[in-house]
Write a protein that holds these residues in place. Sequence first.
Motif, short mmCIF file in Angstrom:
data_model
loop_
_atom_site.label_atom_id
_atom_site.label_comp_id
_atom_site.label_asym_id
_atom_site.label_seq_id
_atom_site.Cartn_x
_atom_site.Cartn_y
_atom_site.Cartn_z
N THR A 94 0.46 -1.10 0.32
CA THR A 94 0.06 0.02 0.18
C THR A 94 0.68 1.22 0.14
O THR A 94 1.91 0.96 0.66
CB THR A 94 -1.08 0.15 1.02
OG1 THR A 94 -1.89 1.19 1.69
CG2 THR A 94 -0.04 0.11 2.40
N GLU A 97 -1.06 4.96 4.28
CA GLU A 97 -0.23 4.44 6.28
C GLU A 97 -1.95 4.98 6.95
O GLU A 97 -3.04 5.20 6.42
CB GLU A 97 0.28 5.84 6.20
CG GLU A 97 1.99 5.68 5.81
CD GLU A 97 2.60 6.32 6.44
OE1 GLU A 97 2.56 7.37 7.37
OE2 GLU A 97 4.24 6.00 5.50
N GLY A 98 -1.74 3.98 7.96
CA GLY A 98 -2.89 4.18 8.64
C GLY A 98 -4.11 3.47 8.48
O GLY A 98 -3.64 2.72 7.56
N VAL A 99 -5.01 3.93 8.81
CA VAL A 99 -6.42 2.79 9.19
C VAL A 99 -6.50 3.39 8.17
O VAL A 99 -7.61 2.32 7.51
CB VAL A 99 -7.45 3.96 10.09
CG1 VAL A 99 -6.82 3.56 12.08
CG2 VAL A 99 -7.67 5.05 10.07
N LEU A 100 -6.64 4.52 7.14
CA LEU A 100 -7.39 4.41 6.16
C LEU A 100 -7.04 3.71 4.94
O LEU A 100 -7.41 2.53 3.74
CB LEU A 100 -6.82 5.94 5.53
CG LEU A 100 -7.85 6.93 5.91
CD1 LEU A 100 -7.16 7.62 4.91
CD2 LEU A 100 -9.56 6.62 5.94
N GLU A 102 -6.58 0.33 5.60
CA GLU A 102 -7.42 -0.90 5.61
C GLU A 102 -8.81 -0.61 4.72
O GLU A 102 -9.64 -1.75 4.74
CB GLU A 102 -7.99 -1.56 7.01
CG GLU A 102 -6.99 -1.94 7.10
CD GLU A 102 -5.55 -3.01 7.02
OE1 GLU A 102 -6.28 -4.27 6.03
OE2 GLU A 102 -4.28 -2.34 7.05
N ASP A 103 -8.85 0.87 4.50
CA ASP A 103 -10.82 0.96 3.87
C ASP A 103 -11.01 0.69 2.71
O ASP A 103 -10.32 0.04 1.99
CB ASP A 103 -10.29 2.17 4.36
CG ASP A 103 -12.29 2.90 3.68
OD1 ASP A 103 -12.72 2.56 2.28
OD2 ASP A 103 -12.41 3.56 4.69
N TYR A 106 -10.11 2.75 -0.41
CA TYR A 106 -8.82 3.82 -0.27
C TYR A 106 -8.08 2.00 -1.04
O TYR A 106 -6.85 2.69 -1.49
CB TYR A 106 -8.76 4.22 1.09
CG TYR A 106 -8.84 5.40 1.19
CD1 TYR A 106 -8.21 6.44 1.40
CD2 TYR A 106 -10.17 5.41 1.59
CE1 TYR A 106 -8.27 8.15 1.52
CE2 TYR A 106 -10.58 6.83 2.26
CZ TYR A 106 -10.01 8.10 2.08
OH TYR A 106 -10.32 8.82 2.43
N LYS A 107 -8.26 0.90 -0.71
CA LYS A 107 -7.30 0.61 -1.19
C LYS A 107 -8.07 0.22 -2.42
O LYS A 107 -7.05 -0.40 -3.74
CB LYS A 107 -7.63 -1.27 -0.61
CG LYS A 107 -7.24 -0.83 0.79
CD LYS A 107 -7.17 -2.51 1.42
CE LYS A 107 -6.44 -3.91 1.17
NZ LYS A 107 -7.28 -4.72 1.39
#
Length: 213
Positions: A94, A97-100, A102-103, A106-107
């Motif tokens: 990816t 970075e961060g929680v996004l 895993e969205d 966003y992926k």
Amino acid sequence: MSRSDILDIQSEVMAPLGDVAGFKVGRQPDGPPILAPIPARYRVANHGSRAVRDRLGIELEVGFELLRPLPGGDLPEDIQNYFRPCVVLELVGTRIEGVLAEDPDYKFADFQINAGLVKGNDLPGWDGSDFGTLNARLLANGAPVLDGETTVPGGSALANLALLVAHLGTHCGGLQVGQVVITGSICGLPYFGPGTEIEGEIEGLGRVTLSLT
């Protein structure tokens, strides 16, 4: 984000990256598939190497290289005259970075976290038959990650190829001669760090290797 928003982001990000090496496709439970371009600058030659800062995901997949322009928006009956199957390693990582990271949206916008591909052997004289249940191996420094029977996502590599052809259209330039369509991981998504020697093989299709440095 809407699907249209996501595809627009892919196109805008891809434009300055240059040529497209191919596309990845993934089935959805309902609705059109996930799809994403694979930048040619991230492609690695078979038996080549890729620098890794932390870790990189590796997926062993069945690919199809386009040999000549398709006559329409669907797969032709004489598919063997248009595509040649090959064994592929998809590289996964990816840029978010961060929680996004895993969205799902966003992926998807992040090229479905594609970070390149390695095209291995192809299959000359292919008769157009499908790839579903396979015997395959993936080794990391000689240790088996996968060794034995496995299945293409959805049970049909040709069905996944057909999904890409039916839904891609002109996105990121459309499917062009020499590009490779990859049809989904047959080994899950294991991650590896620098110093790993990767060897992949799909019985009856071919081998592919990569050094992570």
